[in-house]
Every structure is written in C-alpha cells, then in structure tokens.
Scaffold this active site. Structure first.
Site, mmCIF file in Angstrom:
data_model
loop_
_atom_site.group_PDB
_atom_site.id
_atom_site.type_symbol
_atom_site.label_atom_id
_atom_site.label_comp_id
_atom_site.label_asym_id
_atom_site.label_seq_id
_atom_site.Cartn_x
_atom_site.Cartn_y
_atom_site.Cartn_z
ATOM 1 N N ASP A 107 10.539 -2.052 -4.348
ATOM 2 C CA ASP A 107 10.703 -1.752 -2.798
ATOM 3 C C ASP A 107 11.801 -2.521 -2.146
ATOM 4 O O ASP A 107 12.355 -3.624 -2.627
ATOM 5 C CB ASP A 107 9.296 -2.360 -2.054
ATOM 6 C CG ASP A 107 8.284 -1.271 -2.329
ATOM 7 O OD1 ASP A 107 8.654 -0.203 -2.533
ATOM 8 O OD2 ASP A 107 6.997 -1.619 -2.160
ATOM 9 N N GLU B 119 2.405 9.405 3.682
ATOM 10 C CA GLU B 119 2.317 8.388 2.447
ATOM 11 C C GLU B 119 1.722 7.106 2.990
ATOM 12 O O GLU B 119 2.339 6.581 3.973
ATOM 13 C CB GLU B 119 3.601 8.361 1.812
ATOM 14 C CG GLU B 119 4.148 9.559 0.979
ATOM 15 C CD GLU B 119 5.562 9.255 0.438
ATOM 16 O OE1 GLU B 119 6.182 8.100 0.714
ATOM 17 O OE2 GLU B 119 6.019 10.167 -0.255
#
Length: 279
Positions: A61, A50
């Site tokens: 995040d 990723e």
C-alpha cells in the site's frame, strides 16, 4: 457463487457504462464514521465497494492507505469488526457487491474456514488478497470459490502473456488491472497503454476488467472508463477522509458528506465515459 457481482456487471453492461469501484479502509477513522461513509457510497454513485481490512504491515500500500489502516487499528478495528461492518451495511443494502481487500495474515490468524463462513454470512461477494499468488490458491482462493465467494486477482503492466493465464486461472468476479508500477495513488497511468492492456487481458478472459491506481478526478475516471469495465478509486477517497479529520485524527461534521460529494463527482465522470466515445 454469490450473484450480486455478476448481476451488477451485467446490469452495467446493459446500461452501456463502466462500474465505479470505491475503496475505503474499514474502521477509518472510527467504526461509526466508516460505516456511515460505506452506507453513503451507493447513493453517491458507487457500484461496487472495496472494504479494506486494516493490517499493521501493509507492504503493497501507498502512504495514504497505510495511514488509514493505522488510524483504523488505533481506533480498535479488527477483522471481526470489518465483517460486522459488512453485516451492518447489508441491513439496508442487499444489492451492492462488497469486496474485502487486504492481506492474508489477519485471515490466517482468524482461521480460513471460519473466515470464509463468516464472510459469506456477512454478505461478502469477493476477496482481494494481495500477498497470495496463484501458486498458493489452496490456502484461501479455492476454499473461497467453493463457498461461493469471488476471488479477484490483480494483473499489472509486468504480467506478461506467459504469466497471465496463471493469474486468471481461478479468478472470478472481475480482474483488477493495476495500471502502473510504483506507489498506489502517486500518478495516473498513460491512458493509451491502459486501453491496450485491457484489450490484451480481455483476449484471455470473459470477466470484466476494472482499472485502478491514480484516478483522482471525474475527468480521469471518464478517460479510464472509456476502455475499462470499471474504474477503481481508492487513494483519492482515503485522502478525502484524511483531509476532513481534526488535529487528533477524529472525524468532523463534514467527513461523510465530503466523501459522498467526491464520489458523486467521480460517478458523473464514469457515467460520461461511453457517451464521450460514442459522440
């Protein structure tokens, strides 16, 4: 549809083990170091990569990945350079699937049609765009699928039976099960609940189910991998990078090898996952 993702998961299924999916932020702490880390991942045992697209306002995040994104942006990383990283990686590896992960804003500014074309040309196999719900599939999901790029959805513990079919509708490649609510990388989910959640999702889709959030060690990877088709590790790898940087947030001589060593450990856990369940 790019065949790399399906081929990789079919090969892993035949081998009887889950995938190790590793996340890095493109350009963290600088382009060359980030590319060197990316190149080192498959040999260390990563099955899928990723590749994070740095963004100035990453609302989903945790602190570690936010900091990595800011380091990358400060170092001059752009979406164009992240695509270039994939191209540079592809010169030596045409088999490891690459999933670009991030937010819609940079893609929207870049231009969806141009982005999809350039991503395909750069060797990108899938996209995870965390702030595009299924209701907005026409924005990016459908153009990506039409071009042959997987669009990977996130399911969470709060994704109920009513919502799940909507989430899975245009999903391809694999399903990313976020194993807990809260800040990414802050804790490890209850493994019994993870196994039950994977089984529930599999009742709705033939796709592989990869589980992430909170995995830091080989033992945790082994436990999660016993029920999941893949184990996703992001925050722990990003923290490993951060821990090797000097006082000015620059890479040290140990940065690349330190990450490779960690990934080798995680890979050993993933490879032991099914062996432990059979024994």
């Amino acid at each position: 549809m790019t065949a790399r993702m399906d081929t990789r998961f079919a090969d892993l299924k035949a081998a009887g083990r889950p995938a190790l999916v590793t996340y890095i932020m493109g350009g963290d702490p600088d382009y060359e170091t980030s590319l060197a880390i990316m190149k080192a991942l498959p040999a260390a045992g990563a099955d899928v990569i990723e590749l994070g697209m740095p963004f100035s306002d990453p609302m989903a995040d945790g602190p570690a990945i936010q900091a990595a994104g800011l380091r990358a942006l400060k170092g001059g990383q752009t979406l164009k350079k992240t695509l270039q990283m994939a191209r540079d990686f592809r010169r030596g590896d045409d088999e490891t699937p690459i999933v670009m992960m991030g937010y819609y804003n940079p893609i929207y500014i870049y231009g969806v049609e141009r982005f999809v074309k350039d991503a395909l040309e750069a060797g990108i196999d899938g996209l995870i765009v965390v702030d595009l719900p299924p209701e907005m599939d026409e924005e990016l999901c459908l153009p990506a699928l039409k071009a042959g790029i997987n669009f990977i959805r996130l399911a969470t513990p709060t994704t109920d039976e009513k919502r799940l079919p909507t989430v899975l509708r245009n999903t391809s490649g694999f399903v990313y099960y976020v194993s807990m609510t809260g800040i990414p990388g802050s804790a490890l989910a209850d493994t019994g609940k993870v196994a039950a959640a994977v089984a529930r999702i599999k009742q709705h889709t033939p796709l592989p189910v990869c589980v992430g959030f909170g995995v830091k060690t080989a033992e945790q990877a082994r436990v999660i991998g016993a029920s999941a088709d893949g184990v996703v590790v992001g925050t722990a790898i990003v923290n490993q990078i951060a821990n090797t940087l000097d006082a000015n947030a620059r890479a040290s001589a140990d940065t690349v090898e330190s990450v490779a060593t960690m990934v080798r450990g995680l890979a050993s856990g993933v490879r032991a996952a099914r062996a432990a369940t059979v024994a």
